[in-house]
Motif scaffolding. Structure first.
Motif, mmCIF file in Angstrom:
data_model
loop_
_atom_site.group_PDB
_atom_site.id
_atom_site.type_symbol
_atom_site.label_atom_id
_atom_site.label_comp_id
_atom_site.label_asym_id
_atom_site.label_seq_id
_atom_site.Cartn_x
_atom_site.Cartn_y
_atom_site.Cartn_z
ATOM 1 N N UNK A 81 68.542 10.507 31.323
ATOM 2 C CA UNK A 81 69.097 11.154 30.126
ATOM 3 C C UNK A 81 69.345 10.082 29.077
ATOM 4 N N UNK A 82 68.261 9.438 28.641
ATOM 5 C CA UNK A 82 68.383 8.265 27.784
ATOM 6 C C UNK A 82 69.079 8.575 26.465
ATOM 7 N N UNK A 83 68.827 9.757 25.919
ATOM 8 C CA UNK A 83 69.405 10.120 24.623
ATOM 9 C C UNK A 83 70.637 11.002 24.746
ATOM 10 N N UNK A 84 71.173 11.106 25.952
ATOM 11 C CA UNK A 84 72.365 11.913 26.156
ATOM 12 C C UNK A 84 72.081 13.295 26.693
ATOM 13 N N UNK A 85 70.816 13.657 26.811
ATOM 14 C CA UNK A 85 70.415 14.927 27.409
ATOM 15 C C UNK A 85 69.194 14.646 28.292
ATOM 16 N N UNK A 86 68.902 15.518 29.253
ATOM 17 C CA UNK A 86 67.796 15.244 30.182
ATOM 18 C C UNK A 86 66.469 14.978 29.473
ATOM 19 N N UNK A 87 65.784 13.944 29.908
ATOM 20 C CA UNK A 87 64.503 13.580 29.311
ATOM 21 C C UNK A 87 63.470 14.705 29.298
ATOM 22 N N UNK A 88 63.442 15.581 30.336
ATOM 23 C CA UNK A 88 62.430 16.646 30.328
ATOM 24 C C UNK A 88 62.489 17.559 29.115
ATOM 25 N N UNK A 89 63.653 17.658 28.450
ATOM 26 C CA UNK A 89 63.709 18.460 27.236
ATOM 27 C C UNK A 89 62.788 17.874 26.158
ATOM 28 N N UNK A 90 62.666 16.540 26.142
ATOM 29 C CA UNK A 90 61.720 15.909 25.229
ATOM 30 C C UNK A 90 60.294 16.327 25.571
ATOM 31 N N UNK A 91 60.014 16.416 26.870
ATOM 32 C CA UNK A 91 58.685 16.832 27.306
ATOM 33 C C UNK A 91 58.378 18.264 26.915
ATOM 34 N N UNK A 92 59.360 19.149 27.041
ATOM 35 C CA UNK A 92 59.161 20.548 26.665
ATOM 36 C C UNK A 92 58.739 20.649 25.193
ATOM 37 N N UNK A 93 59.436 19.908 24.340
ATOM 38 C CA UNK A 93 59.125 19.943 22.904
ATOM 39 C C UNK A 93 57.812 19.212 22.610
ATOM 40 N N UNK A 94 57.706 17.991 23.113
ATOM 41 C CA UNK A 94 56.544 17.160 22.797
ATOM 42 C C UNK A 94 55.235 17.755 23.289
ATOM 43 N N UNK A 95 55.204 18.198 24.536
ATOM 44 C CA UNK A 95 53.958 18.753 25.062
ATOM 45 C C UNK A 95 53.678 20.143 24.491
ATOM 46 N N UNK A 96 54.722 20.823 24.031
ATOM 47 C CA UNK A 96 54.510 22.060 23.296
ATOM 48 C C UNK A 96 53.739 21.799 22.007
ATOM 49 N N UNK A 97 54.077 20.684 21.342
ATOM 50 C CA UNK A 97 53.354 20.285 20.128
ATOM 51 C C UNK A 97 51.904 19.949 20.459
ATOM 52 N N UNK A 98 51.694 19.227 21.558
ATOM 53 C CA UNK A 98 50.327 18.864 21.980
ATOM 54 C C UNK A 98 49.492 20.117 22.203
ATOM 55 N N UNK A 99 50.052 21.093 22.915
ATOM 56 C CA UNK A 99 49.334 22.344 23.170
ATOM 57 C C UNK A 99 49.015 23.060 21.859
ATOM 58 N N UNK A 100 49.983 23.088 20.954
ATOM 59 C CA UNK A 100 49.788 23.766 19.667
ATOM 60 C C UNK A 100 48.664 23.128 18.863
ATOM 61 N N UNK A 101 48.628 21.797 18.811
ATOM 62 C CA UNK A 101 47.558 21.104 18.091
ATOM 63 C C UNK A 101 46.210 21.392 18.742
ATOM 64 N N UNK A 102 46.182 21.399 20.077
ATOM 65 C CA UNK A 102 44.941 21.703 20.782
ATOM 66 C C UNK A 102 44.436 23.102 20.477
ATOM 67 N N UNK A 103 45.332 24.073 20.480
ATOM 68 C CA UNK A 103 44.947 25.442 20.159
ATOM 69 C C UNK A 103 44.454 25.557 18.719
#
Length: 214
Positions: A81-103
């Motif tokens: 939780x480097x930023x004070x919240x679980x790191x996977x939340x960053x993954x949910x947002x970041x990889x959501x962006x990756x999927x959106x750009x791909x689509x």
């Protein structure tokens, strides 16, 4: 007065070879969707497991296999939780962006150079973060997280091929030699980094794979 040629009207990428392989928008779009989806699912599972741990500190996660492969151990560390919240939340947002750009690419969207530079910056920062998490898991936390390793495995080709594509298409200025190298060696570098990462995990935690005392 002379009229602009077709070559000059094509913008800053005029004169570059026609993109092939993953440098093509459609192929790269599919690539982003597949990698992004796998990493997004892994991040989502980690979020659910982290929430379960918040509810019950004694919860056994779905990838608590032994003392060395234990998502629970990793999740309870400060690095998770480097930023004070679980790191996977960053993954949910970041990889959501990756999927959106791909689509969007699959739908025929065209992005400006500044957009690709922004995407390159985001992917690069994510890759650096993943390298740091890898080092922390192996040498500080002394435990592995299966779903985290899935994300590592997706980030390596995502970073290498995003960089390769941006070099080949002229987003990142480069000479013909570097463009040729990026086009021809991206997969070799990807496989090499995946093998080296897997080897580092095995060398650091051999007992997790061959069994203690065997």
């Amino acid at each position: 007065m002379s009229t602009p040629s077709k070559e000059s009207s094509r913008g800053p990428h005029a004169g570059l070879p026609q993109p092939t392989g993953l440098a093509r928008d459609t192929a790269f779009g599919l690539f982003l969707v597949v990698l992004g989806a796998v990493a997004w699912i892994a991040s989502g599972i980690l979020v659910l497991e982290r929430l379960a741990l918040y509810k019950d500190a004694n919860h056994t996660t779905s990838c608590d296999f032994n003392p060395w492969v234990s998502c629970g151990t990793v999740m309870k560390s400060g690095q998770a939780a480097l930023l004070g919240f679980p790191n996977p939340f960053l993954g949910i947002v970041g990889f959501g962006v990756v999927i959106t750009i791909g689509m969007a690419l699959l739908a025929g969207a065209k992005f400006k150079r500044w957009y690709w530079l922004g995407f390159q910056g985001g992917v690069t920062l994510a890759f650096i973060f993943i390298v740091w998490l890898w080092s922390q898991a192996l040498y500080e936390i002394n435990a592995l997280c299966l779903y985290c390793m899935v994300v590592w495995a997706m980030m390596i080709p995502l970073f290498i091929h995003t960089t390769s594509r941006n070099i080949v298409t002229g987003v990142i200025p480069a000479g013909a030699g570097l463009r040729k190298f990026a086009a021809e060696w991206a997969w070799v570098i990807t496989v090499l980094l995946l093998v080296l990462t897997a080897a580092s995990v095995f060398v650091r935690f051999p007992q997790a794979f061959i069994g203690a005392g065997n």
